[in-house]
Write an enzyme that holds these catalytic residues in place. Structure first.
Site, PDB file in Angstrom:
ATOM      1  N   ASP A  29       0.863  -1.174   0.000  1.00 56.30           N
ATOM      2  CA  ASP A  29       0.000   0.000   0.000  1.00 56.30           C
ATOM      3  C   ASP A  29       0.902   1.228   0.000  1.00 56.30           C
ATOM      4  O   ASP A  29       2.097   1.134   0.320  1.00 56.30           O
ATOM      5  CB  ASP A  29      -0.916   0.009   1.233  1.00 56.30           C
ATOM      6  N   GLU A  31       0.917   5.663   0.869  1.00 59.49           N
ATOM      7  CA  GLU A  31       0.267   6.888   1.331  1.00 59.49           C
ATOM      8  C   GLU A  31       0.915   8.035   0.580  1.00 59.49           C
ATOM      9  O   GLU A  31       2.141   8.097   0.455  1.00 59.49           O
ATOM     10  CB  GLU A  31       0.439   7.071   2.834  1.00 59.49           C
ATOM     11  N   ASP A  86      -2.115   3.592  -6.506  1.00 58.64           N
ATOM     12  CA  ASP A  86      -0.827   3.009  -6.124  1.00 58.64           C
ATOM     13  C   ASP A  86      -0.001   2.690  -7.368  1.00 58.64           C
ATOM     14  O   ASP A  86       1.214   2.905  -7.389  1.00 58.64           O
ATOM     15  CB  ASP A  86      -1.036   1.725  -5.308  1.00 58.64           C
ATOM     16  N   TYR A 152      -2.281   3.679  11.714  1.00 61.60           N
ATOM     17  CA  TYR A 152      -3.271   3.717  10.638  1.00 61.60           C
ATOM     18  C   TYR A 152      -2.687   3.126   9.359  1.00 61.60           C
ATOM     19  O   TYR A 152      -3.318   2.306   8.676  1.00 61.60           O
ATOM     20  CB  TYR A 152      -3.710   5.161  10.395  1.00 61.60           C
ATOM     21  N   ASP A 156      -3.454  -0.918   7.128  1.00 63.94           N
ATOM     22  CA  ASP A 156      -3.863  -1.109   5.740  1.00 63.94           C
ATOM     23  C   ASP A 156      -3.260  -2.360   5.103  1.00 63.94           C
ATOM     24  O   ASP A 156      -3.838  -2.908   4.154  1.00 63.94           O
ATOM     25  CB  ASP A 156      -3.499   0.123   4.901  1.00 63.94           C
TER      26      ASP A 156
END
Length: 370
Positions: A29, A31, A86, A152, A156
C-alpha cells in the site's frame, strides 16, 4: 498496537528486501499527497509478508531501487486493494509495475460480494473488525509522523494479509483466478508510458465542439499546458482551465489586449500566461488540420444501441454473479459501440477481450450500429 519496522536508512532497507525476496506473497500500500500537483507525492510505503510489517520512508531514502525490483519479481504475488492510484505512484517513482497482481477489491467483485467494495467494508465482512479511518486526511509528507498515523498506515496491510486466505479460497472456488490475474495485467498496461503530448487536446473537455481549424489551435494550447504542467509538477487545471483553452481556440486572440477581453480566463491566467498564450496560438499548424472529433453519442441510433447492449450485459452479469459495472461500464459499452461504428478495426474493445469475451461475445454478435 501493531508491531512494525520503520525503514529510513539504506542498511535496514537492504535487509528488508533480502527477506521479502524469499516471500511468496507481499502486501503493498502507499500513502501520498495530491493537492495542486500533476503527480502524487509519495509519503510512505507499507509492505507486509506475514513476518515483517514495514513502513518505508521514501522521504528519508533517496534510493529505493532495490525495493522497486521486488515489484517485478514474478515469483512474489503482490496483494493490494483498489490499487489504481498506487500503480500510478509505482510508475512515477519506481518506473515499474507489480506482477502478478492480486487486487482484493476485484477479487471481491468476482466472488459475488459487490462492486467497488471499500477496504474497511472488506475487513469488516471477512474479519468482523471495524477499521479506524481517522487519519485518512494526514499530510504524509510531514515529519515526524505520529504514532496514530503510523498505526493507521500499518493497519492497511496487516488486515489485508489476514483476510487474504478467505478471499483466495473464494476466488479459487469460483475458478476465476485467471480472470483476476488478467485484470491485474490490464490495470498495469501503459502505466510506464509518458503522457502523450500529441493528443493531449483530445482530453480537453468539450473538444468535440470545435471545428478542425479551431482544433488546430486547441492542439498547440493543450500541448503547451501539458508540457508546463509536467515541468512544474502542477495539476493541469492549475495552469489553465479546460474551458479557457476552448475559449482561446474559438476566439484565437492576436494580441494581449484581445486576450484580456475574454471572460473565460481568470485574471491570474491572463497575467501569468497572456503573452505566452499569444505566442503559442501563432504556432498552430493550419495546413495540417486535425480531424473533427466524432461524437458517436450524438448519432441516430446510439441511445437505442447503448440500451440494447446494456440489457444484454445485465442478463450476463446476473447469470454469472458479477457486477454489471465491472463487466460493462458506460465507458466500455461506449468503446464497443465506437468499435462497431468504425467498422470493427483490428484492435478489439475490452468487452471482446479475455474473460469478458467468454461471457458476452456471442450475446453481442447481433448488435448493429453504424
Amino acid at each position: 498496537m501493531l508491531s512494525f519496522e520503520y525503514i529510513s536508512d539504506p542498511e535496514s532497507l537492504a535487509k528488508l528486501v533480502a527477506q521479502y525476496q524469499q516471500s511468496e506473497l507481499l502486501v503493498l500500500d502507499t500513502e501520498f499527497v495530491r493537492t495542486r500537483t500533476y503527480y502524487a507525492k509519495l509519503g510512505l510505503i507499507q509492505a507486509y509478508d506475514g513476518k515483517t510489517l514495514a513502513l518505508i520512508d521514501p522521504v528519508a531514502l533517496a534510493d529505493l531501487s532495490a525495493f522497486w525490483q521486488l515489484l517485478s519479481d514474478t515469483k512474489i504475488t503482490k496483494l493490494v486493494h483498489s490499487c489504481s492510484e498506487d500503480l500510478e505512484v509505482f510508475a512515477r517513482y519506481g518506473q515499474c509495475q507489480p506482477s502478478p497482481l492480486f487486487d482484493s477489491q476485484i477479487a471481491a467483485t468476482f466472488s459475488g460480494l459487490g462492486h467497488g467494495l471499500g477496504y474497511a467494508k472488506l475487513v469488516n465482512t471477512f474479519l468482523d473488525i471495524e477499521i479506524d479511518k481517522g487519519e485518512s486526511r494526514t499530510d504524509w509528507m510531514k515529519r515526524p509522523l505520529t504514532d496514530a498515523q503510523l498505526q493507521y498506515a500499518a493497519n492497511d496491510v496487516y488486515y489485508l494479509y489476514k483476510l487474504y486466505p478467505q478471499l483466495l479460497a473464494k476466488i479459487q472456488q469460483s475458478n476465476r483466478m485467471d480472470w483476476l490475474l488478467e485484470e491485474g495485467e490490464r490495470m498495469t498496461e501503459g502505466r510506464l508510458t509518458p503522457p502523450d503530448e500529441e493528443f493531449a487536446y483530445l482530453k480537453v473537455k468539450n473538444a468535440f465542439q470545435l471545428f478542425p481549424q479551431q482544433l488546430a489551435y486547441l492542439k498547440v494550447l493543450a500541448t503547451w499546458r501539458l508540457q508546463k504542467a509536467l515541468k512544474k509538477d502542477s495539476a493541469l487545471g492549475f495552469i489553465i482551465k479546460d474551458h479557457a483553452l476552448i475559449a482561446l481556440a474559438k476566439k484565437q486572440p492576436k494580441t494581449v489586449i484581445e486576450l484580456n477581453q475574454l471572460n473565460d480566463l481568470t485574471e491570474h491566467e491572463k497575467r501569468f500566461h497572456g503573452k505566452e498564450l499569444i505566442k503559442v496560438l501563432q504556432t498552430a499548424d493550419l495546413d495540417n488540420l486535425p480531424e473533427a472529433v466524432d461524437v458517436i453519442a450524438l448519432k441516430n441510433g446510439y441511445k437505442a444501441s447503448f440500451k440494447e447492449v446494456k440489457n444484454i450485459l445485465i442478463q450476463v452479469a446476473e447469470q454469472h454473479d458479477v457486477a454489471i459495472e465491472f463487466i460493462g461500464s458506460k465507458r466500455l459499452i461506449h468503446e464497443f459501440l465506437m468499435w462497431l461504428y468504425n467498422k470493427q478495426p483490428a484492435e478489439k474493445p475490452l468487452l471482446l477481450k479475455g474473460w469478458r469475451a467468454k461471457l458476452v461475445k456471442d450475446a453481442l454478435a447481433a448488435i448493429k450500429f453504424s
